[in-house]
Design an enzyme around this catalytic site. Structure first.
Site, PDB file in Angstrom:
ATOM      1  N   ASP A   2      11.248  -2.953 -39.287  1.00 60.82           N
ATOM      2  CA  ASP A   2      12.441  -2.234 -39.610  1.00 60.82           C
ATOM      3  C   ASP A   2      12.733  -2.993 -41.028  1.00 60.82           C
ATOM      4  O   ASP A   2      14.480  -3.004 -40.344  1.00 60.82           O
ATOM      5  CB  ASP A   2      13.543  -1.865 -39.183  1.00 60.82           C
ATOM      6  CG  ASP A   2      12.841  -0.124 -38.005  1.00 60.82           C
ATOM      7  OD1 ASP A   2      11.781   0.354 -38.569  1.00 60.82           O
ATOM      8  OD2 ASP A   2      12.654   0.163 -37.299  1.00 60.82           O
ATOM      9  N   LYS A  52      10.384  -4.124 -45.075  1.00 60.49           N
ATOM     10  CA  LYS A  52       9.068  -5.438 -45.609  1.00 60.49           C
ATOM     11  C   LYS A  52       8.573  -4.399 -46.545  1.00 60.49           C
ATOM     12  O   LYS A  52       7.654  -4.988 -47.929  1.00 60.49           O
ATOM     13  CB  LYS A  52       8.127  -4.799 -44.448  1.00 60.49           C
ATOM     14  CG  LYS A  52       8.267  -6.537 -43.488  1.00 60.49           C
ATOM     15  CD  LYS A  52       7.418  -6.417 -42.098  1.00 60.49           C
ATOM     16  CE  LYS A  52       7.377  -4.993 -41.345  1.00 60.49           C
ATOM     17  NZ  LYS A  52       8.154  -4.696 -40.775  1.00 60.49           N
ATOM     18  N   GLY A  90       6.615   3.209 -40.920  1.00 55.67           N
ATOM     19  CA  GLY A  90       7.110   4.254 -42.195  1.00 55.67           C
ATOM     20  C   GLY A  90       8.177   2.909 -43.375  1.00 55.67           C
ATOM     21  O   GLY A  90       8.667   2.301 -42.389  1.00 55.67           O
ATOM     22  N   HIS A  91       8.371   3.128 -44.011  1.00 51.86           N
ATOM     23  CA  HIS A  91       9.163   2.655 -44.929  1.00 51.86           C
ATOM     24  C   HIS A  91       9.197   3.867 -46.248  1.00 51.86           C
ATOM     25  O   HIS A  91       8.451   4.480 -46.683  1.00 51.86           O
ATOM     26  CB  HIS A  91       8.856   1.150 -45.829  1.00 51.86           C
ATOM     27  CG  HIS A  91       7.735   1.497 -46.080  1.00 51.86           C
ATOM     28  ND1 HIS A  91       6.679   0.711 -44.891  1.00 51.86           N
ATOM     29  CD2 HIS A  91       6.812   1.263 -47.411  1.00 51.86           C
ATOM     30  CE1 HIS A  91       5.739   0.566 -45.833  1.00 51.86           C
ATOM     31  NE2 HIS A  91       6.040   0.782 -46.615  1.00 51.86           N
ATOM     32  N   THR A  92      10.425   3.501 -46.677  1.00 50.72           N
ATOM     33  CA  THR A  92      10.852   4.418 -47.844  1.00 50.72           C
ATOM     34  C   THR A  92      11.310   3.360 -49.028  1.00 50.72           C
ATOM     35  O   THR A  92      11.661   2.545 -49.018  1.00 50.72           O
ATOM     36  CB  THR A  92      11.815   4.981 -47.239  1.00 50.72           C
ATOM     37  OG1 THR A  92      12.080   5.979 -46.581  1.00 50.72           O
ATOM     38  CG2 THR A  92      13.232   6.092 -48.696  1.00 50.72           C
ATOM     39  N   GLN A 119       5.296  -3.627 -38.864  1.00 48.56           N
ATOM     40  CA  GLN A 119       6.265  -3.511 -37.140  1.00 48.56           C
ATOM     41  C   GLN A 119       7.055  -5.289 -37.216  1.00 48.56           C
ATOM     42  O   GLN A 119       6.754  -5.044 -38.465  1.00 48.56           O
ATOM     43  CB  GLN A 119       5.468  -3.508 -35.947  1.00 48.56           C
ATOM     44  CG  GLN A 119       4.878  -2.217 -35.643  1.00 48.56           C
ATOM     45  CD  GLN A 119       3.515  -1.266 -35.717  1.00 48.56           C
ATOM     46  OE1 GLN A 119       3.101  -1.733 -36.180  1.00 48.56           O
ATOM     47  NE2 GLN A 119       4.229  -0.742 -36.772  1.00 48.56           N
ATOM     48  N   THR A 164      10.377   7.105 -38.826  1.00 46.60           N
ATOM     49  CA  THR A 164       9.039   7.629 -38.514  1.00 46.60           C
ATOM     50  C   THR A 164       9.664   8.716 -37.788  1.00 46.60           C
ATOM     51  O   THR A 164       9.296  10.093 -37.335  1.00 46.60           O
ATOM     52  CB  THR A 164       8.080   6.620 -37.622  1.00 46.60           C
ATOM     53  OG1 THR A 164       7.704   5.465 -38.408  1.00 46.60           O
ATOM     54  CG2 THR A 164       7.081   7.554 -37.026  1.00 46.60           C
TER      55      THR A 164
END
Ligand code: IMP
Length: 427
Positions: free
Chosen positions: A13, A16, A40-42, A219, A296
């Site tokens: 988190d 990246k 997960g990324h936004t 990760q 996530t």
């Protein structure tokens, strides 16, 4: 400079996706090399929000090839849902290539993940419940299902039968029968087939032609199966070496390793976190200002001060050549800031990150106090626009870690990242 690896230098988190998105502008190909939809990324572009769990965020750039390497584990339903969501947002997804050697996450892996966590009780890892660990377990146990398998229906049936037999005791009572699993995979495979190919060949071809490839770790270093805070880790290798294994390239191909770190620290799930501010109001303030809730799972992230001991360890095990520091703006409203520069472990002072969990659990951070800036970083367009205390904070990091900070991010928008070094050029 043809190949850059981006790694998380903390517990995931770190932002990246945002750094990848920034560097992808000048890349030809973006590759994910490990993990699955536990990540997960936004990405926010021009007011539109895009959410990614599996597909590299490089997909938002019209002319890039995006690759899911052999080291990734793939939940077919999740991948299809992501492809559909991107198509609905008018993103062309035809440039995606998924390695035929990657492994499928089966619905039964998710059942096994939940069961393993329940069995552990208070000692649970706090996994994302996505079936990541069990899918990698089957891979290493040589009974996993690869993306190439559904092309051979009879062999696939045998492999799925063997999978159910292997986990018979744990899956008793679960309604995933052989026929249902077979139908599930066959249907998904039908839609995924156009994307499946020899990903290693594609990536090596781009490099052979002098193209630029960005390898995107998911990760973070401290969740790495070997180098992380074992057993509170994920089941793959997010560290830079994982890029070679998980994408099918040789180590000689990599030119640069960019470590991404937040200006403070967070962790989701269980496990030691020496600089955590669990009860201190500063922890809650960091969570609120940094919107620290999992992309996530939605879980609130544990928050704490920046840990330079852990970061220095990440520099070592990844061979980090440059850093990208994200979310500096989250620190805008603090009178003073603390950074851990050493630990006290059972009365002994050390600057080395303990490799035994028992030592890490009792490690007490030794802090250095730095002045806060109580001003907004967000308006800055270049390094010199930042408040003097903010540049001093970053300079202290560079001095301690002996690695230059190449990128700085001060907000969610794509435009809120600025560069101090041209990472694709020889320095
Ligand atoms: P798993 O990867 O779902 O097996 O979870 C193992 C550990 O890694 C748990 O502590 C998770 O919270 C953590 N984890 C997995 N993926 C991420 C991520 O993308 N960001 C942060 N933590 C993660």
């Amino acid at each position: 400079m043809p190949a850059i690896v981006i790694v998380g230098a903390q517990w995931g988190d770190e932002g990246k996706g945002k750094v990848t998105d920034y560097l992808a502008r000048e890349a030809d190909t973006v590759v994910r090399y490990q993990g699955g939809n536990n990540a997960g990324h936004t990405i926010v572009v021009g007011g539109s929000t895009y959410r990614f769990h599996l597909i590299p965020s490089g997909m938002l750039h019209r002319d890039k090839t995006c690759v899911l390497g052999n080291g990734v584990v793939i939940d077919p339903e999740e991948l299809l849902a992501e492809l559909d969501a991107l198509a609905a947002q008018k993103v062309d997804t035809s440039r995606l290539i998924v390695s035929s050697q990657a492994h499928y996450i089966l619905p039964t892996h998710q059942v096994l993940d939940r069961q393993a966590e329940a069995r552990k009780g208070a000692a649970k890892i706090g996994t994302t419940g996505r079936g990541i660990g069990p899918a990698y377990q089957d891979k290493v146990n040589r009974c996993g299902i690869r993306l190439s398998d559904p092309a051979h229906p009879e062999r696939l049936r045998q492999k799925l039968a063997a999978h159910l037999e292997e986990h018979r005791a744990d899956l008793a009572g679960c309604d995933w029968t052989l026929d249902r699993l077979l139908a599930h995979l066959t249907a998904a495979h039908g839609r995924l087939r156009p994307y499946i190919g020899d990903a290693s060949m594609v990536v090596n071809d781009v490099l052979d032609r002098g193209g630029r490839v960005l390898f995107e770790g998911a990760q973070g270093t401290l969740l790495d199966i070997d180098h992380g805070t074992y057993p509170f880790v994920t089941s793959s290798s997010p560290t830079a070496g994982g890029a070679c294994l998980g994408a099918g390239i040789g180590p000689t191909r990599i030119d640069r390793v960019v470590g991404v770190a937040k200006a403070y620290a967070t962790r989701v799930g269980s496990g030691p976190f020496p600089t955590e501010l669990a009860t201190d109001p500063v922890g809650a303030k960091l969570r609120e200002r940094g919107k620290e809730f999992g992309t996530t799972t939605g879980r609130p992230r544990r928050c704490g001060w920046l840990d330079l001991v852990a970061l220095r360890y990440a520099v070592r095990v990844n061979g980090i050549t440059q850093l990208a520091i994200t979310k500096l703006d989250v620190l805008d409203e603090f009178e003073s800031l603390q950074v851990a520069t050493a630990y006290k472990v059972n009365g002994t002072l050390t600057r080395e990150f303990p490799t035994a969990i028992e030592d890490l659990e009792v490690a007490e951070p030794v802090y250095e106090t730095l002045p806060g800036w109580r001003a907004s970083c967000s308006a800055a367009k270049t390094w010199s626009d930042l408040p003097a205390e903010a540049t001093a904070y970053v300079a202290r990091l560079e001095d301690y870690l002996r690695v230059p900070v190449a990128l700085l991010s001060i907000g969610a928008e794509r435009s809120a990242t600025f560069s101090r070094l041209a990472l694709w050029e020889p320095l």
